[in-house]
Design an enzyme around this catalytic site. Structure first.
Site, PDB file in Angstrom:
ATOM      1  N   ASP A 286    -114.363-110.225   3.023  1.00  0.00           N
ATOM      2  CA  ASP A 286    -114.562-109.275   4.111  1.00  0.00           C
ATOM      3  C   ASP A 286    -115.718-109.762   4.970  1.00  0.00           C
ATOM      4  OD1 ASP A 286    -114.107-107.113   5.717  1.00  0.00           O
ATOM      5  OD2 ASP A 286    -115.146-105.665   4.448  1.00  0.00           O
TER       6      ASP A 286
ATOM      7  N   GLU B  12    -117.990-120.414  12.535  1.00  0.00           N
ATOM      8  CA  GLU B  12    -116.760-119.849  12.016  1.00  0.00           C
ATOM      9  C   GLU B  12    -116.892-119.509  10.534  1.00  0.00           C
ATOM     10  OE1 GLU B  12    -114.927-119.016  14.174  1.00  0.00           O
ATOM     11  OE2 GLU B  12    -115.359-120.350  15.841  1.00  0.00           O
TER      12      GLU B  12
ATOM     13  N   ASP C 123    -109.770-109.730   4.446  1.00  0.00           N
ATOM     14  CA  ASP C 123    -110.010-108.563   5.294  1.00  0.00           C
ATOM     15  C   ASP C 123    -110.950-108.968   6.417  1.00  0.00           C
ATOM     16  OD1 ASP C 123    -109.922-105.997   6.203  1.00  0.00           O
ATOM     17  OD2 ASP C 123    -110.707-105.067   4.391  1.00  0.00           O
TER      18      ASP C 123
ATOM     19  N   HIS D  44    -116.193-105.594   0.656  1.00  0.00           N
ATOM     20  CA  HIS D  44    -116.667-104.674   1.687  1.00  0.00           C
ATOM     21  C   HIS D  44    -117.953-103.978   1.251  1.00  0.00           C
ATOM     22  CE1 HIS D  44    -116.736-101.564   4.742  1.00  0.00           C
ATOM     23  NE2 HIS D  44    -116.788-100.652   3.791  1.00  0.00           N
TER      24      HIS D  44
END
Length: 844
Positions: free
Chosen positions: A615, A653, A685, A819
């Site tokens: 994430d 990136e 994600d 997350h």
């Protein structure tokens, strides 16, 4: 009174709000329109968005339709590289269901085409309005279906010649030659056409007297008032036209814009009355308002507050069309709005630049606090249970209510003559609602230490495992309990409850080292520094208040300076009547996880499988930094996890940090299993619109190269799955003519999916109020060769393994872990946690 204060203003290139109005009051710089006022750009008309259509660059619209970020995902075909799903990506297991979606067919003929022309004026015409007038004087040639942005013309029919020359005459009698050259003949499947369809539909929404605010359209004429909280809701719609397997379809969903009844000036006056001196007021006001989004109802536009200029008030003047005019007079002339407070300062907002030059000086505008309304909710409002409950009753719609509003939108379009004519001119027709067949996959058994639980519902199995021994626990022998003197009784009660619940689940907790401290953060730090030893397993802090700065400081200290798993608990949470045992159970489970314990698992037949969750979030303090969370299982039961978090600048990136994370995960796996995983599945994600190409062409090769770096002959089978929690598509179960939320485990992998992608929707959470939002999965790379049934079942199984909730969750557990990790780092720590904690779920 507010006007007395002064602060330094960042207005190096400040414009008046009227300057901004002249540039954006129209549909916008890159807006395709078939009206003379449909475009608003600088006079030379040279600023345009370029997108790719095949190998050619095409000028198309952006504002009001799909953004360019969305557009660049359209030309990617990942399914054609996967032999096992190239012909059929549908699963077959499970019980079939009739599913109604929020998609509506957008009917066009099979041979529908869009014709793109380049228009050149000789002599060159600077005024865009004049270009429209001169070109649109040839209605007989162009027809009614036309869209022009000052340079590029789209028509619904092909002109007789590839190059057409016509002549128009200006008011002064000067002749202007217009050369219209055919550039592209685009089929309906072209990404440019998809974007064009979206822009055309946005125009239809405007014809229904709806106003664009942000990316969606709202109806200010039908507000919902919540007077007890001084809030107003504007009902509206989010929409997107896309080519699905069922054909071109409109995906529409209900949206609400939350507005506060009090203006920014009301907020500032209230703050001023509560502040002791001017200097403190300016500092507090700037801190509270900078970054907020406001809406000006006189033109229904949103602005982000960049600064507050206390040196300017409404009586000051600015240049408009070469003459000086005061802000007071301007608002009276332009909007018939009377400004009452002549001493108020001005808000400063930066315009969204459409210039291609990124180094161009930012353009700022001044707007009046008296005319601005704050949007959204403050953090204080979000913590107000009654407010959120009242808001949810209006915004969280049940499937029947949502369906009713969607059908009302379709009916409004079909009854509006202007909207129907617009669609008819382009040979388009809004059709019936899309229905598909879905499936419910079998439910899962929950495996613990010595029992197999069959939960009554996958939504919550907390009762079933309350007195069941967990798979494995780590004895808690050396730990600290830190609390203030006024919380001494609470600390004793908590420990007693922890011992009771821990014995039931097989978790041995020894008596802690009790550390009583004075109120204040410095006292806590002194205690932690003095009592944490190398063998300290965990620190539990009972906090007297929920002040974020205190929590952040403690977490930072225990994740960086003295790395040890920690548990923070609010004293008022423990004081809730009849809640102590329930809270203690959750705390005990969390503490066990943070020590490396294992709670439960599900049966996963695949052996030697590593599942990774990734994430990405922005740092809460420095938006230039990106927080990347990486979590991977390290054993075959999927009960132990390796976690790593990397902070990098946003211009780097994401794939650049994956090599480090992957190497660490493989080393950890090898230490435990004495071999490397044969299969790897990555759930990615945090992928934004337009980043799909970047992920396929950059991140996936980075992962592959990092695997080979670990061992030159190491070639595991790899799958990369993009996870998206929030999307416009919704699905409803139709049962005897009534709509309701689909059951847990519902999978939809046809009709509303994309033919060029290996994708599916999965319902793995319960909507206790409102309509469920299915999670979208897109397999963008796959050498595992798992059958669609197996990939869908594996994904559903992974949604059962999140140890912070005894039930299924919306996304696979490693994604949710990632997350939680990025949230802790991005909001509290702002630095990479110590690698000493990488084998613990310290962030739960």
């Amino acid at each position: 009174m507010i006007g007395r204060a002064r602060v330094k203003s960042r207005q190096s290139s400040s414009l008046s709000e009227s300057d901004e109005s002249r540039q954006t009051d129209g549909p916008g710089l890159n807006h395709i329109s078939n009206g003379a006022n449909g475009i608003n750009q600088n006079g030379n008309g040279r600023h345009r968005a370029t997108v790719s259509a095949g190998m050619q660059a095409v000028s198309v619209a952006e504002r009001g339709g799909m953004t360019r970020r969305n557009y660049f995902d359209l030309g990617i075909n990942t399914r054609e590289t996967m032999a096992h799903v190239k012909d059929d990506k549908k699963g077959s297991s499970g019980t079939p269901l009739k599913i109604v979606s929020n998609l509506f067919h957008f009917d066009i003929s099979r041979d529908w085409q869009l014709y793109q022309y380049r228009v050149v004026f000789s002599p060159e015409i600077e005024s865009v309005r004049l270009r429209f007038a001169l070109l649109y004087s040839h209605t007989d040639l162009l027809g009614k279906a036309r869209a022009f942005d000052g340079i590029t013309l789209f028509l619904a029919r092909k002109l007789d010649n590839k190059v057409t020359e016509v002549t128009s005459e200006k008011r002064d009698g000067q002749a202007v030659k217009i050369t219209i050259t055919l550039q592209h003949q685009l089929p309906a499947s072209s990404p440019v056409c998809v974007q064009f369809f979206n822009i055309t539909f946005k125009k239809v929404l405007k014809m229904l007297s709806m106003h664009q605010v942000g990316r969606h359209y709202y109806n200010p004429a039908d507000p919902v008032h919540i007077p007890q909280h001084k809030l107003v809701l504007w009902p509206g719609f989010s929409s997107s036209l896309m080519n699905y397997e069922a054909g071109l379809a409109l995906s529409a969903d209900i949206s609400h814009k939350v507005l506060r009844n009090d203006t920014v000036l009301d907020f500032m006056n209230d703050l001023y009355n509560r502040t002791s001196d001017d200097r403190r007021f300016t500092e507090t006001c700037t801190k509270e308002l900078v970054g907020q989004i406001v809406l000006t109802r006189y033109n229904n536009k949103t602005y982000r507050i960049e600064d507050i200029d206390f040196s300017v008030n409404p009586t000051h003047t600015f240049k408009k069309a070469g003459t000086e005019i005061s802000y007071v007079d301007y608002y009276k002339e332009q909007y018939d709005v009377k400004v009452h407070d002549l001493g108020q300062p001005m808000l400063v907002s930066q315009l969204k630049s459409k210039l291609p030059n990124k180094n161009a000086e930012p353009r700022m505008v001044h707007i009046l606090p008296e005319l601005c309304f704050l949007t959204g909710l403050s953090s204080q409002a979000k913590s107000d249970f009654r407010l959120m409950k009242d808001l949810a009753s209006e915004t969280q719609l049940t499937p029947p209510c949502r369906q009713q509003r969607l059908l009302r939108l379709v009916d409004s379009i079909q009854r509006n003559k202007e909207a129907c004519l617009e669609l008819e001119n382009w040979k388009m027709l809004l059709g019936k609602q899309v229905t598909v067949t879905g499936r419910v996959v079998p439910s899962e058994k929950i495996l613990t230490f010595d029992q197999t639980c069959h939960p009554a519902t996958a939504a919550d199995w907390s009762r079933e495992i309350r007195n069941v021994k967990i798979i494995e626990s780590q004895p808690l022998n050396d730990w600290l309990m830190v609390y203030s003197s006024r919380n001494a009784d609470v600390a004793e009660k908590l420990f007693n409850c922890l011992q009771k619940v821990a014995s039931g689940i097989g978790f041995r907790i020894e008596f802690p080292r009790l550390v009583q401290v004075d109120e204040g953060l410095s006292s806590v730090f002194r205690a932690l520094s003095a009592h944490i030893r190398p063998d300290t397993q965990l620190v539990l802090c009972i906090l007297s208040s929920n002040q974020k700065s205190n929590y952040d400081a403690i977490k930072k200290f225990l994740c960086l300076d003295r790395p040890v798993p920690s548990q923070c608990v609010l004293a008022r949470t423990l004081n809730k009547q009849n809640m102590m045992m329930s809270v203690a159970t959750k705390i005990a489970l969390q503490m066990n996880c943070k020590l490396g314990g294992e709670l439960w698992t599900v049966e996963i037949p695949l052996k030697s499988l590593m599942v990774i969750g990734i994430d990405v979030n922005r740092d809460g303090l420095d938006k230039r930094h990106t927080v990347v969370g990486f979590v991977a299982n390290t054993n075959g039961r999927f009960t132990r996890w390796y976690s790593r978090c990397v902070i990098q600048t946003t211009n780097v990136e994401i794939g650049d940090c994956l090599r480090v994370c992957m190497q660490g995960a493989l080393r950890c796996w090898y230490e435990i299993n004495h071999s490397l995983p044969n299969r790897i599945v990555i759930y990615r994600d945090g992928v934004g619109d337009g980043q799909l190409q970047l992920l396929v062409e950059y991140e996936v090769p980075q992962v592959l190269s990092s695997l080979q770096e670990h061992s030159p002959d190491y070639r595991p089978k790899l799958s990369v799955v993009v996870v998206r929690k929030r999307g416009i598509p919704r699905i409803f179960l139709e049962d005897n003519g009534k709509l309701q939320n689909p059951p847990l485990g519902t999978v939809v992998d046809s009709g509303i999916t994309r033919s060029e992608w290996y994708d599916f929707y999965l319902v793995s959470q319960v909507a206790r109020q409102g309509t469920v939002n299915p999670t979208y999965y897109n397999v963008v790379f796959d050498t595992n060769g798992l059958k669609p049934d197996h990939m869908q079942r594996l994904t559903y199984k992974m949604c059962h393994l999140y140890y912070n909730w005894p039930g299924v969750i919306a996304i696979p557990a490693p994604c949710q872990y990632a997350h939680k990790l990025t949230f802790l780092v991005g909001q509290s720590i702002h630095r990479e946690p110590s690698v000493q904690l990488s084998s613990k779920l310290f962030y739960l």
